[in-house]
Design a protein around this motif. Structure first.
Motif, mmCIF file in Angstrom:
data_model
loop_
_atom_site.group_PDB
_atom_site.id
_atom_site.type_symbol
_atom_site.label_atom_id
_atom_site.label_comp_id
_atom_site.label_asym_id
_atom_site.label_seq_id
_atom_site.Cartn_x
_atom_site.Cartn_y
_atom_site.Cartn_z
ATOM 1 N N LEU A 4 -12.611 -49.843 38.209
ATOM 2 C CA LEU A 4 -12.808 -50.306 39.783
ATOM 3 C C LEU A 4 -13.620 -49.169 39.669
ATOM 4 C CD1 LEU A 4 -10.213 -51.565 41.802
ATOM 5 C CD2 LEU A 4 -11.746 -52.632 40.896
ATOM 6 N N ILE A 5 -15.581 -49.990 39.646
ATOM 7 C CA ILE A 5 -15.811 -49.282 41.135
ATOM 8 C C ILE A 5 -16.072 -47.801 41.262
ATOM 9 C CG2 ILE A 5 -16.050 -49.537 43.520
ATOM 10 C CD1 ILE A 5 -14.190 -51.328 43.299
ATOM 11 N N ARG A 24 -25.039 -56.378 41.458
ATOM 12 C CA ARG A 24 -24.385 -55.062 41.251
ATOM 13 C C ARG A 24 -24.197 -54.671 39.769
ATOM 14 N NH1 ARG A 24 -20.561 -52.801 43.853
ATOM 15 N NH2 ARG A 24 -18.646 -52.760 42.702
ATOM 16 N N ASN A 80 -16.128 -57.766 38.548
ATOM 17 C CA ASN A 80 -16.437 -56.714 39.491
ATOM 18 C C ASN A 80 -17.034 -55.834 39.483
ATOM 19 O OD1 ASN A 80 -13.957 -56.209 40.629
ATOM 20 N ND2 ASN A 80 -13.473 -55.173 38.295
ATOM 21 N N TYR A 81 -18.577 -56.564 38.486
ATOM 22 C CA TYR A 81 -20.040 -56.471 38.933
ATOM 23 C C TYR A 81 -20.653 -57.726 37.843
ATOM 24 C CZ TYR A 81 -18.251 -53.062 34.778
ATOM 25 O OH TYR A 81 -17.431 -52.692 34.038
ATOM 26 N N ASP B 97 -5.683 -57.872 42.022
ATOM 27 C CA ASP B 97 -6.738 -58.222 42.305
ATOM 28 C C ASP B 97 -6.998 -60.200 42.122
ATOM 29 O OD1 ASP B 97 -10.082 -58.444 42.942
ATOM 30 O OD2 ASP B 97 -10.461 -57.738 40.721
ATOM 31 N N GLN B 137 -21.669 -50.899 49.052
ATOM 32 C CA GLN B 137 -21.017 -50.268 47.677
ATOM 33 C C GLN B 137 -19.444 -49.663 48.317
ATOM 34 O OE1 GLN B 137 -21.426 -50.431 45.218
ATOM 35 N NE2 GLN B 137 -19.773 -48.624 44.312
ATOM 36 N N HIS B 140 -16.297 -51.950 48.275
ATOM 37 C CA HIS B 140 -16.130 -51.803 47.206
ATOM 38 C C HIS B 140 -15.233 -50.436 46.709
ATOM 39 C CE1 HIS B 140 -18.001 -55.668 45.116
ATOM 40 N NE2 HIS B 140 -18.711 -55.358 46.072
ATOM 41 N N GLU B 141 -15.473 -49.947 46.963
ATOM 42 C CA GLU B 141 -15.004 -48.587 46.849
ATOM 43 C C GLU B 141 -14.070 -48.215 47.850
ATOM 44 O OE1 GLU B 141 -16.920 -44.914 47.017
ATOM 45 O OE2 GLU B 141 -18.206 -45.628 46.023
ATOM 46 N N TYR B 143 -12.120 -51.559 48.553
ATOM 47 C CA TYR B 143 -11.000 -52.680 48.407
ATOM 48 C C TYR B 143 -10.587 -51.693 47.041
ATOM 49 C CZ TYR B 143 -9.258 -57.228 45.876
ATOM 50 O OH TYR B 143 -8.313 -57.067 45.611
#
Lengths: 240, 301, 268
Positions: A4-5, A24, A80-81, B97, B137, B140-141, B143
């Motif tokens: 992720l991220i 994203r 996720n993006y 998720d 952002q 998201h991080e 999470y």
């Protein structure tokens, strides 16, 4: 495997666009000159500039996210993006999973690079990044494939004699060869492997793809894409 | 471009060696690297109590008199312990998720008529997305980090559950019987007699678990969090002058040496602290360690 | 393609025998079972060899750590501290890069950058350190009476160690050592995720499981298959070690024989 991220900067390129949607953009951040992390920890390179410009033309607010290459498609697919812009060649195999935009570089060759020009690229050990068209190509030849998760590890493998040669996009290897001062050279002929590089989208998201397609078309039309290619990938890289 | 911390850093190629290093080690990238050590510590600080909570739940349910609950608790402990943890780390983050998004989808978008799995895509309605597509952002991080913590807690909860289950059984049986003879219910005996007494039996196992947890933190890298392993690989790889002001060769070995030393120091410190706590807790306890303390203090045999 | 055909093509793929190309599309359950199972060969190879070699080094380390001589004790203590105090994951990364630079020094290290040797060495040292600490603990808890009895019977030196100290140490350490063995097999899954490159797409079970998870975007099939294989492996290890445990304790009266209690509660 899910990566992720990995955070990077929010970049608001859009002055005065109230209702802009946040898109994203996923990239690898380890593939200069296409995309890499600069000294400040920000995504930089050809695709950073290109992506920012595309978002501006499509009137979107964009954010950059980095993700390891080997799970870059699964993370797009699971949401996720929203798009991949990571030097990804358009191939039939990937088309089964994701939809590509128009290519934003013409088909560009792959090349072998080694310490000496007579390296054995037919039957030797060839390094390539996991899950790339180059890795798939080596697996189908007589050579022994040595897989690494990131591009710079494939080059390091040649430097440390782990592999006889590396097969990668030529645009990626050119700066490496130039900087090496003769220690590394191209071997054999260039291979036309990919069908050009494009952005990847979820199949369920044709609307977003349409917006970026239009933006890429407009950059092709006014020549600004060619200027970017020449600036970042060099005079010799094929352009439109 | 960058407001350099030291003004001399604007052209590093001309600097003498120590200044070059001072500049190199304070680039934005390196600051992110240092920050990622904080991420590891934060993960530990959150995961340890969370795992303890999971473990407590597992141990309590494994002891339950209600058979299915007891099986569930035991199954959880057994499965997590029988399978390599790394497989869980790779598996859980995607599964959790998708699971959360599916739940939210069912609740928030009952009228949604499209299938959730469209070919390879996992598509839920926009309102069910986690985090929402419009979120900044940092959400998201956070999470992503939260998913990592939850995964760690599930895996280590099973280990903690095992330790606590053993500790509960180590509390002398007559203690509970006496409590029940005094008319306490099961629940009362559990909370008032068993739980307060079990900690001293659990502590050796829990401190072992803490050391294990420290040593599991590099697996964060596999969960896609920008952790110390990620940055060590990124920073250590050789860099050419075209893409950085600080070109260098392959330094990954040195970066990983730093990580190695970091962990050695960290585990050593933890060990020292835990020994102290253990000595404190065994003081006056009817355990072997307590007995040894009493003897060495010259008490009657 | 029938499942039997798949097994023939991919059953030994992990060691480079059979089909050259991995399946790319139309993945079947059979392919996943076969390839992940094929990868298990590497897990067993790493686990078994590291365990065997580690056993002897662990004994030496335990004796060293309990020695009165500083020159013997300190190196053993440091060895155990370094390998137990840092994550195996980091050790793999560091070792790979270390071997890479050693290669420049001497051609002797050429093979060490391959997973089959380099990762094996790391696992060997690592398990030796963990088992060494277990054996050391067991050495300390050998009943004094046993040793005094040995003295009384005139056992000395090597003879005393081989016939009395060592077997008793093993007997006491065995339950914990069983956990270590289980744990070591689990740890072998880290090899191809930590610096060591996969050659010709020959990898361990997790390598193939994550290959399928990435290609099919569905983690719910390959990882449970992997889990099943590992539970089988764990059960095998438990029963083999249980048999040895029985043998180690065969001289004891029945009520003093301790059945093996398994608590794999560690992770590196």
């Amino acid at each position: 495997m899910k990566h992720l991220i990995l955070g990077t900067a929010l970049l608001a390129l859009t002055a005065g666009m109230g209702a802009a949607q946040t898109v994203r953009l996923g990239t690898e951040g380890a593939y200069p000159p296409y995309n890499f992390i600069d000294d400040n920890g920000q995504v930089a390179g050809f695709e950073r500039v290109l992506g920012d410009e595309l978002c501006k033309r499509a009137e979107l607010t964009c954010e950059w996210v980095t993700n390891d290459w080997d799970s870059i498609i699964p993370n797009l697919v699971s949401g996720n993006y929203d798009a991949i812009i990571a030097g990804m060649s358009i191939t039939d195999e990937r088309k089964q999973v994701v939809d590509f935009s128009e290519n934003y570089t013409p088909p560009s060759p792959s090349a072998y690079m080694a310490k000496s020009a007579d390296a054995d690229i037919e039957n030797g050990v060839i390094a390539a990044q996991t899950g790339t068209i180059q890795a798939a190509h080596i697996a189908s030849t007589g050579a022994t494939l040595l897989e690494f998760p990131s591009p710079d590890e494939t080059v390091a493998a040649v430097q440390s004699d782990e592999a006889d040669a590396v097969l990668a996009d030529k645009d990626y290897l050119i700066p490496v060869v130039e900087e090496s001062g003769g220690a590394l050279v191209f071997v054999g002929d260039d291979l036309p492997l990919g069908g050009g590089i494009g952005m990847a989208f979820r199949k369920s998201d044709p609307e977003l793809r349409g917006k970026f397609d239009a933006a890429i078309k407009s950059m092709k039309a006014d020549g600004s894409l060619n200027n970017l290619i020449i600036e970042y990938l060099g005079e010799d890289s094929p352009h439109f | 471009m960058r407001p350099a911390i030291f003004s001399v850093c604007s052209d590093p190629s001309t600097l003498p060696q120590w200044q070059w290093f001072a500049c190199y080690l304070t680039t934005g990238k390196h600051l992110a690297f240092y920050g990622s050590f904080g991420v590891v510590l934060l993960l530990l600080a959150i995961t340890a109590p969370a795992a303890l909570l999971f473990g407590f739940g597992a141990a309590a349910s494994a002891r339950s008199h209600f058979a299915p609950l007891s099986w569930l608790g035991k199954l959880y402990i057994a499965i997590v312990r029988g399978v390599p943890d790394i497989a869980f780390f790779l598996f859980f983050v995607i599964a959790l998720d998708q699971g959360f998004e599916w739940l939210r989808h069912e609740i928030k978008c009952p009228d949604w008529d499209q299938p959730i799995r469209q070919g390879n895509d996992f598509v839920v309605c926009p309102a069910a997305k986690l985090p929402l597509g419009t979120a900044p952002q940092w959400v998201h991080e956070t999470y992503g980090f939260f998913l990592a913590v939850l995964t760690f807690a599930i895996v280590f909860g099973a280990f903690a559950g095992n330790v606590l289950y053993g500790a509960m059984r180590a509390v002398p049986r007559p203690q509970i019987e006496t409590a029940e003879a005094y008319g306490m219910s099961h629940r009362q005996a559990f909370w008032r007699i068993l739980v307060p007494q079990m900690w001293v039996y659990a502590l050796p196992g829990l401190s072992n678990l803490w050391m294990v947890l420290i040593k599991a933190t590099p697996l964060l890298f596999l969960l896609g969090v920008e952790d110390i392993v990620y940055w060590a690989r990124e920073l250590g790889g050789s860099k050419t002058a075209r893409f950085t002001d600080y070109p260098h060769g392959d330094w990954r070995m040195w970066y990983f040496l730093v990580l190695l030393v970091f962990y050695l120091v960290f585990t050593r410190l933890s060990e020292m602290v835990l020994t102290r706590i253990m000595r404190r807790l065994s003081h006056g306890q009817a355990t072997a360690a307590g007995e040894a303390q009493r003897r060495s203090a010259g008490g009657p045999p | 393609m029938s499942c039997w055909q798949t097994v023939q093509d991919y059953g030994l793929r992990a060691i480079g025998i059979g089909e050259r190309l991995l399946p790319r599309d139309d993945f079947t359950l059979c392919q996943q079972f076969t390839l992940i199972g094929s990868g298990m060969m590497w897990n067993i190879y790493f686990g078994l060899l590291a365990l065997l070699a580690g056993f002897f080094l662990a004994t030496a380390l335990a004796v060293g750590k309990s020695s009165r001589h500083r020159l013997l004790r300190k190196p053993a203590e440091w060895f155990i501290f370094v390998f137990r105090g840092s994550p195996l994951f980091i050790q793999f990364f560091f070792a790979y890069f270390l071997f890479l630079s050693l290669k420049g020094v001497s051609p002797f290290f050429d093979a060490f950058t391959s997973a089959w040797l380099g990762a094996l060495v790391v696992l060997f040292f690592n398990t030796a350190a963990y088992s060494g600490e277990i054996f050391y603990g067991a050495l300390l808890s050998i009943p004094r009476g046993d040793l005094e009895a040995a003295d009384a019977y005139g056992f000395t030196g090597w003879n005393k160690f081989r016939k009395i100290t060592w077997p008793t140490m093993l007997r006491l350490a065995w339950p914990a050592y069983t956990n270590e063995a289980i744990f070591l097999f689990h740890a072998t899954t880290l090899v191809f995720f930590s610096g060591f490159p996969a050659r010709q797409q020959r990898g361990d079970a997790l390598y193939y499981a994550s290959y399928f998870a990435d290609k099919t975007f569905n983690p719910f099939i390959p990882y449970p298959i992997l889990a099943m294989y590992f539970i089988l492996l764990t059960l095998t290890v438990v029963s083999v070690f249980g048999l040895i445990n029985k043998r180690l304790n065969r001289h004891l009266p029945t009520e003093r024989r301790r059945p093996l209690r398994i608590r794999p509660n560690l992770l590196r």
